[in-house]
Every structure is written in C-alpha cells, then in structure tokens.
Design a protein around this motif. Sequence first.
Motif, PDB file in Angstrom:
ATOM      1  N   SER A 111      -5.784   3.575   4.500  1.00  0.00           N
ATOM      2  CA  SER A 111      -5.882   2.118   4.440  1.00  0.00           C
ATOM      3  C   SER A 111      -5.439   1.601   3.068  1.00  0.00           C
ATOM      4  O   SER A 111      -4.691   0.621   2.963  1.00  0.00           O
ATOM      5  CB  SER A 111      -7.316   1.682   4.737  1.00  0.00           C
ATOM      6  OG  SER A 111      -7.420   0.298   4.789  1.00  0.00           O
ATOM      7  N   ASP A 115      -2.229  -0.943   2.234  1.00  0.00           N
ATOM      8  CA  ASP A 115      -2.421  -2.184   1.471  1.00  0.00           C
ATOM      9  C   ASP A 115      -1.532  -2.215   0.236  1.00  0.00           C
ATOM     10  O   ASP A 115      -0.953  -3.250  -0.109  1.00  0.00           O
ATOM     11  CB  ASP A 115      -3.889  -2.360   1.074  1.00  0.00           C
ATOM     12  CG  ASP A 115      -4.781  -2.715   2.244  1.00  0.00           C
ATOM     13  OD1 ASP A 115      -4.276  -3.171   3.285  1.00  0.00           O
ATOM     14  OD2 ASP A 115      -6.013  -2.543   2.106  1.00  0.00           O
ATOM     15  N   GLN A 116      -1.390  -1.081  -0.431  1.00  0.00           N
ATOM     16  CA  GLN A 116      -0.558  -1.024  -1.628  1.00  0.00           C
ATOM     17  C   GLN A 116       0.930  -1.074  -1.282  1.00  0.00           C
ATOM     18  O   GLN A 116       1.714  -1.708  -1.994  1.00  0.00           O
ATOM     19  CB  GLN A 116      -0.873   0.234  -2.443  1.00  0.00           C
ATOM     20  CG  GLN A 116      -2.308   0.319  -2.924  1.00  0.00           C
ATOM     21  CD  GLN A 116      -2.781  -0.949  -3.604  1.00  0.00           C
ATOM     22  OE1 GLN A 116      -2.157  -1.436  -4.539  1.00  0.00           O
ATOM     23  NE2 GLN A 116      -3.868  -1.505  -3.114  1.00  0.00           N
ATOM     24  N   LYS A 118       2.320  -2.697   1.080  1.00  0.00           N
ATOM     25  CA  LYS A 118       2.682  -4.067   1.424  1.00  0.00           C
ATOM     26  C   LYS A 118       2.804  -4.975   0.195  1.00  0.00           C
ATOM     27  O   LYS A 118       3.443  -6.015   0.269  1.00  0.00           O
ATOM     28  CB  LYS A 118       1.643  -4.674   2.380  1.00  0.00           C
ATOM     29  CG  LYS A 118       1.514  -3.955   3.706  1.00  0.00           C
ATOM     30  CD  LYS A 118       2.682  -4.199   4.600  1.00  0.00           C
ATOM     31  CE  LYS A 118       2.477  -5.445   5.406  1.00  0.00           C
ATOM     32  NZ  LYS A 118       3.569  -5.757   6.288  1.00  0.00           N
ATOM     33  N   THR A 119       2.201  -4.577  -0.914  1.00  0.00           N
ATOM     34  CA  THR A 119       2.155  -5.489  -2.059  1.00  0.00           C
ATOM     35  C   THR A 119       2.776  -4.950  -3.347  1.00  0.00           C
ATOM     36  O   THR A 119       3.210  -5.745  -4.178  1.00  0.00           O
ATOM     37  CB  THR A 119       0.693  -5.884  -2.370  1.00  0.00           C
ATOM     38  OG1 THR A 119      -0.066  -4.701  -2.622  1.00  0.00           O
ATOM     39  CG2 THR A 119       0.083  -6.650  -1.202  1.00  0.00           C
ATOM     40  N   ASP A 143      -1.784 -10.097   2.889  1.00  0.00           N
ATOM     41  CA  ASP A 143      -1.531  -8.742   2.391  1.00  0.00           C
ATOM     42  C   ASP A 143      -2.015  -8.605   0.953  1.00  0.00           C
ATOM     43  O   ASP A 143      -2.596  -7.582   0.571  1.00  0.00           O
ATOM     44  CB  ASP A 143      -0.040  -8.404   2.461  1.00  0.00           C
ATOM     45  CG  ASP A 143       0.454  -8.226   3.892  1.00  0.00           C
ATOM     46  OD1 ASP A 143      -0.366  -7.882   4.760  1.00  0.00           O
ATOM     47  OD2 ASP A 143       1.655  -8.414   4.112  1.00  0.00           O
ATOM     48  N   ALA A 146      -5.781  -8.297   0.983  1.00  0.00           N
ATOM     49  CA  ALA A 146      -6.191  -6.963   1.430  1.00  0.00           C
ATOM     50  C   ALA A 146      -6.069  -5.943   0.296  1.00  0.00           C
ATOM     51  O   ALA A 146      -6.953  -5.109   0.107  1.00  0.00           O
ATOM     52  CB  ALA A 146      -5.369  -6.539   2.634  1.00  0.00           C
ATOM     53  N   ALA A 147      -4.995  -6.040  -0.478  1.00  0.00           N
ATOM     54  CA  ALA A 147      -4.805  -5.097  -1.578  1.00  0.00           C
ATOM     55  C   ALA A 147      -5.813  -5.306  -2.704  1.00  0.00           C
ATOM     56  O   ALA A 147      -6.238  -4.351  -3.356  1.00  0.00           O
ATOM     57  CB  ALA A 147      -3.381  -5.217  -2.118  1.00  0.00           C
TER      58      ALA A 147
END
Length: 151
Positions: A111, A115-116, A118-119, A143, A146-147
């Motif tokens: 997870s 998250d990482q 995506k960002t 996103d 979330a990160a």
Amino acid sequence: MYRIQEAPLDINVLTQELTESSSECGAIVTFTGRVRGSSEANMGVKEIYLESYPSMTNKAMMEIVEEVKLRWRAVEKVSIIHRVGVIGLCEPIVFVGVSSKHRKDSFEAASFIMDQLKTSVPLWKKENIEGQGWAWVNAKSSDKQAALRWY
C-alpha cells in the motif's frame, strides 16, 4: 527489484519471482494496476501513454524500495515494475509485489509503495479519449492525501 519497461508485464513470472524468497517468508502480496475505460475526468478511455525520464524514475523507485526495507524489517523481497509507452485498455500498467515474514508487513508495504508511486515517481500520463484524442492527466489531490498518511 524495480524497473520501468515498455514491454507488457507477465504477472505470472513476476509473482513466481516473489515466491523464490527465503523459506521464512510467510506472506506474498501483489497488486496489479490496469488501464480502465474511464477516469475521473474522462469516459471512453481507449488507451494511455506514460512517459518517464528513466534515470529520475529509477532513482525514485529505488528510494521507495529502500524506505520499505527500513520501515518493515520483515520484508524480504520487493518488486516494482511500471510500464511506459502506449498501454491498451485492460492491460497491466504496474505490478507491485512484496514478500515478507508476516502478512501485515506485506499488505502495508504494498500500500505504501502504491501511494508513493502515484505521488513521488516522475511519470507523465496522457489518455486517448474516444472522439477527442489525447489529453494530459493532472495529478489527483486524493493521491497526495493518501501518500501523506505515511508521514
């Protein structure tokens, strides 16, 4: 292991590579992201195009793997394989796999990785929309939120 590639992902081979972890691994978690026919901004997505600057992208992926190993000591093996180029509808875009001694570590690490990715990994995305052509996709604030939960 981490890499970017234009070739299609072979999920079975990637999963098998994770099973070759040590005999102490009791958990393997995988995630496969695929091209959907719609996005938050557009319906009728036919395909996507992902662009990267390989040295920057690989460095960012390496940093994610290093952070996973620091945060979750029970993690044995990490796989992050991300496609670039033109990717068709329903094709896999990304594969994330984590093997560890315990399931909680594998789930959390996978997870965290997504998250990482995506960002913090420099990838630029365009969607080919039915009847409209190609359009760049902006990063989503959800996103980023979330990160941030990991820090």
